[in-house]
Scaffold this active site. Structure first.
Site, PDB file in Angstrom:
ATOM      1  CD  GLN A 186     -27.518   3.088  20.604  1.00 62.18           C
ATOM      2  OE1 GLN A 186     -26.464   2.958  21.207  1.00 62.18           O
ATOM      3  NE2 GLN A 186     -27.904   4.256  20.138  1.00 62.18           N
ATOM      4  CG  PHE A 217     -25.360   5.818  27.068  1.00 60.76           C
ATOM      5  CD1 PHE A 217     -26.433   6.559  27.501  1.00 60.76           C
ATOM      6  CD2 PHE A 217     -24.920   4.775  27.866  1.00 60.76           C
ATOM      7  CE1 PHE A 217     -27.071   6.271  28.705  1.00 60.76           C
ATOM      8  CE2 PHE A 217     -25.540   4.473  29.070  1.00 60.76           C
ATOM      9  CZ  PHE A 217     -26.626   5.229  29.487  1.00 60.76           C
ATOM     10  CD  GLU A 221     -25.657   5.496  15.443  1.00 61.23           C
ATOM     11  OE1 GLU A 221     -25.783   5.929  14.286  1.00 61.23           O
ATOM     12  OE2 GLU A 221     -25.494   6.240  16.435  1.00 61.23           O
ATOM     13  NE  ARG A 299     -25.511  15.351  15.304  1.00 59.76           N
ATOM     14  CZ  ARG A 299     -26.720  15.917  15.257  1.00 59.76           C
ATOM     15  NH1 ARG A 299     -26.943  17.040  15.923  1.00 59.76           N
ATOM     16  NH2 ARG A 299     -27.689  15.388  14.552  1.00 59.76           N
ATOM     17  NE  ARG A 331     -27.946  11.363  26.712  1.00 59.95           N
ATOM     18  CZ  ARG A 331     -28.510  10.930  27.844  1.00 59.95           C
ATOM     19  NH1 ARG A 331     -27.795  10.216  28.701  1.00 59.95           N
ATOM     20  NH2 ARG A 331     -29.759  11.211  28.125  1.00 59.95           N
ATOM     21  CG  PHE A 333     -23.215  11.447  16.352  1.00 58.09           C
ATOM     22  CD1 PHE A 333     -23.152  10.088  16.540  1.00 58.09           C
ATOM     23  CD2 PHE A 333     -23.042  11.952  15.077  1.00 58.09           C
ATOM     24  CE1 PHE A 333     -22.918   9.228  15.459  1.00 58.09           C
ATOM     25  CE2 PHE A 333     -22.804  11.116  13.994  1.00 58.09           C
ATOM     26  CZ  PHE A 333     -22.741   9.754  14.186  1.00 58.09           C
ATOM     27  CB  THR A 429     -25.612  15.241  10.003  1.00 57.54           C
ATOM     28  OG1 THR A 429     -24.801  14.090  10.241  1.00 57.54           O
ATOM     29  CG2 THR A 429     -25.719  16.056  11.287  1.00 57.54           C
ATOM     30  CB  ALA A 498     -29.772  11.430  15.376  1.00 56.48           C
ATOM     31  CD  GLU A 702     -27.689  12.775  20.312  1.00 55.96           C
ATOM     32  OE1 GLU A 702     -26.533  12.438  20.047  1.00 55.96           O
ATOM     33  OE2 GLU A 702     -28.545  13.021  19.441  1.00 55.96           O
TER      34      GLU A 702
END
Length: 766
Positions: A186, A217, A221, A299, A331, A333, A429, A498, A702
């Site tokens: 990702q 998902f 990342e 988050r 997903r 986060f 964020t 995100a 998400e």
């Protein structure tokens, strides 16, 4: 969609294999924590077909892949900190031989104490980063004003990603000391950056190419990065292409998951249900290295009040280092964990106040301009509107009456219902990550190439970018090709995560196209004698002036522009405006906007066996103006399935030695078509367009996952209907086994006593 349906979509494995390609396998640590005394490689090296075995000492650059905190080596050196942590990479002429070679390596490791519980890690000072606190109002003073105060603790389970395409990468050495990595990631830039560090070379010598990935998902990342780095290391040192593919068992053991949490809360309210104070301490099970844990925790803090205005709150979170694989993005986060705790607190508070939870939820819903604990004010009335539409459209009052009547007439089967409002912030964020670029070429035959930094991973990004490009250009989508994501065409891209990928890359695409359109309109106005280029528009490949067809076609305009030496290419950059956050003050406006919605979940529970059906999920969702309603609906239903799975059946379990127990899809269950409710209804909130999203669209990836949390409380209500005399622990997931044991604590206790007596008798006999 057509390529997926026909089985023609290509992934890493579908790239034609070079004749001399080597295959890699990883030797993972057999223990979760220990001192590495020796790796004996001699036996493995003698296996026919084994070409090379690489360890940490073979890394030419820096043995470090930590994305935020530099605490994670690519290959372990003196100490291992989780089971299956990579120790060595075996390169061979076949995947089977590579795995055989990895098994033949003998390890000498002195085992050290293992921590798997985040609270124990906290007590021992095993903390990653610095604990953080968000606060609003004066929570200490507010307790005195509360008529009722309740406390509790939530034990929140993790979750395995179960992407269809497991972690994999192929690295190909190129001329002049360059390397190309075909990755299932990702975040191509993260793979590029880390591989360059491992190899000790500049970023521009590493090219990362991603056509699409078979699901992520969040699990790709950052956790795809070491796979790319290991393949690149093998290719760099051998001079041959190297492919590394984890099988399902390896993937499940080696990779991090959704973070488990233990969260202690305290909530206070007036007798009529107005919440005055809320305090929570989150202990995040981060695993053995930071990975993205600090950002995930952030988050969690932001979403710990979910959809509610609470004037006095103190929200604390700590990343706790344990001997599990480094947990990572998933997903939501960290948002789902925060939301589950506040919903649990409201559940307990409603019981104490003898109010329905729905009344308590509605009484405390966010209104426009209400402040959130981190300082940002809620922007609109969409949450209130979604709640009202849910109550009216799905007739909540009648649903509850039907369920109450059913429960009175049935002894061993009970129904439950719960309402789950969701308020989810859209943006990374970490402010600087909210940026994207796009590169657009118009060729002289009128066809178009679009490259962005976004990754297609099954969420429909390519479909959305295609539609955005076609609409902006005023031409048919068949003229447009969406290119692979490649670090040589788009540099420094943020991850596809995100819920911001379409927002960022879609807006960048629009900006690039608008540059080209501005030039084309100059050409058209000169050709048509129009006094103002703003009078020119392109609709269905026809060139209009003040809305009138002037007989000039798209192809003719492109030819005239080319012959006039007008540029037909453009690169554009987009950064989300007006977002910021001061981490010293813990205040700011980190989100471009919030996506909201409300769901009603109904369940039926067999109270003798503990098994259950999720009967229906009915959602009112704030989608803005859909770019493609089918794509967005697929995201809502898919997110819901993943949320339902996390909260009910996906039971991620490690033993006290840090070994994964739910290590295969035979022991780790995910939702299938039979598990999902037959009745899923989704209604979109009207007049809710986004001012920032391309063509009024809003993020959809998400937020729908969080609707699944409602199933937890629907099941809890069914359990309470059967055993109103019990107070149930707040542990997730609510598997049938856990439900059964919770509803029959007397039986469980008797079994424990019998088992204990038998064990004592065995000891005496011995």
């Amino acid at each position: 969609a057509v390529l997926h349906t026909r089985g023609e979509a290509e992934y890493v494995d579908d790239i034609p294999q070079p004749a001399d390609m080597l295959y890699a396998a990883i030797l993972g640590s057999p223990v979760a924590h220990g001192k590495v005394n020796q790796l004996k490689l001699s036996t493995a090296k003698k296996i026919p077909g084994v070409v090379s075995i690489l360890t940490a000492k073979d890394i030419p650059g820096e043995n470090q892949i930590g994305p935020i905190i530099q605490d994670e080596p690519l290959l372990a050196e003196n100490e291992v900190h989780f089971a299956s942590q990579p120790l060595a990479l075996v390169l061979a002429t076949s995947p089977q031989t590579a795995r055989k070679g990895a098994k033949a390596i003998q390890t000498n490791i002195t085992e050290l104490p293992v921590i798997v519980d985040p609270k124990i890690a906290f007590q021992k000072g095993e903390i990653i980063g610095t604990p953080r606190t968000l606060a609003i109002g004066d929570v200490d003073t507010a307790w005195e004003q509360c008529d009722v105060i309740v406390e509790g603790s939530c034990n929140i389970g993790g979750q395995e990603h179960v992407y269809l395409e497991t972690q994999r990468s192929r690295a190909v050495p190129l001329e002049n000391g360059n390397v190309r990595i075909h990755a299932s990631t990702q975040s191509p830039y993260a793979s590029q950056r880390a591989a360059a560090k491992i190899l000790g070379i500049d970023y521009h010598k590493v090219e990362v190419d991603v056509k699409r990935i078979g699901g992520g998902f969040g699990g790709k990342e950052d956790q795809a990065t070491p796979i790319s780095c290991l393949a690149a290391l093998g290719a760099w040192l051998t001079g041959k292409p190297v492919e590394l593919v984890l099988n399902r068992a390896e993937d499940m053991k080696m990779t991090g998951k959704r973070h488990p949490y233990i969260s202690d809360f305290k909530i206070g309210a007036t007798n009529d249900g107005k919440i005055l104070a809320f305090e929570v301490a989150h202990y995040q099970n981060s695993g053995a290295a930071a990975d993205l844990s600090t950002a995930v925790l952030e988050r969690t803090l932001y979403h710990s009040t979910n959809s509610y205005f609470i004037p006095n709150a103190k929200i604390t979170g700590t990343c706790c280092r344990t001997n599990l694989p480094p947990n990572t993005a998933f997903r939501g986060f960290g948002g789902p964990q925060g939301m589950l705790v506040i919903e649990s607190a409201l559940e307990k508070l409603a019981g104490t106040l003898r109010l329905s939870k729905e009344d308590l939820q509605q009484k405390n819903l966010l209104n426009k301009d209400d402040p959130l604990p981190f300082g940002q004010r809620f922007q609109n009335d969409h949450l209130q509107r979604s709640w009202k539409k849910m109550v009216k459209e799905y007739d909540l009052k009648k649903t509850k009456q039907i369920i109450d009547r059913f429960n009175k007439n049935n002894l061993t089967t009970k129904k439950g219902v719960a309402v789950m409002p969701v308020c989810f912030g859209i943006s990374f964020t970490t402010t600087f990550m909210n940026q994207a670029s796009a590169l657009v070429h118009v060729y002289t035959d009128g066809s178009v190439s679009v490259t962005t930094g976004g990754i297609e991973m099954g969420q429909g990004l390519n479909t959305n970018i295609l539609k955005i490009a076609a609409k902006t250009l005023g031409i048919g989508p068949e003229r447009i090709k969406i290119e692979n994501t490649n670090t040589t065409r788009i540099a420094n891209m943020s991850p596809s995560a995100a819920s911001s990928t379409t927002l960022l890359n879609g807006n960048a695409t629009v900006l690039a196209i608008e540059q080209i359109l501005s030039r084309l309109k100059n050409v058209a106005s000169e050709e048509l004698g129009a006094s103002n280029k703003d009078d020119i528009s392109i609709v269905e490949e026809k060139i209009l002036s003040k809305g009138e067809d002037m007989g000039l076609t798209w192809n003719e305009l492109i030819q005239k522009a080319y012959l006039s030496r007008v540029g037909l290419s453009a690169h554009a950059f987009f950064a989300t405006p007006d977002i910021w956050f001061d981490k010293e003050q813990e205040k700011g406006e980190p989100f471009a906007y919030h996506v909201v919605g409300t769901a009603i979940i109904e369940v039926t529970l067999d109270c003798i066996r503990g098994v259950y059906d999720i009967d229906s999920v009915k959602i009112v969702h704030d989608l803005g103006r859909p770019l493609n309603e089918r794509v967005d609906l697929g995201q809502i239903e898919g997110g819901l399935a993943q949320g339902l799975g996390w909260i009910t059946m996906e039971d991620l379990q490690y033993d006290e030695n840090g070994q994964l127990l739910s290590n295969a899809l035979a022991s780790y269950k995910v939702p299938d078509v039979y598990f999902m409710p037959d009745d899923i209804q989704v209604s979109f909130l009207e007049s809710a367009d986004s001012e920032l999203g391309p063509y009024g669209s809003k993020a959809v990836g998400e937020p729908p996952l969080m609707y699944g949390i409602g199933a937890y409380f629907a099941l809890l209500n069914a359990m309470k209907a059967f055993r109103p005399d019990l107070e149930f622990d707040l542990n997730s997931p609510l598997t049938p086994e856990r439900i059964l044991m919770s509803m029959y604590p007397e039986t469980v206790e008797s079994i424990k006593k019998v088992t204990s007596s038998k064990n004592s008798l065995k000891k005496e006999t011995v």
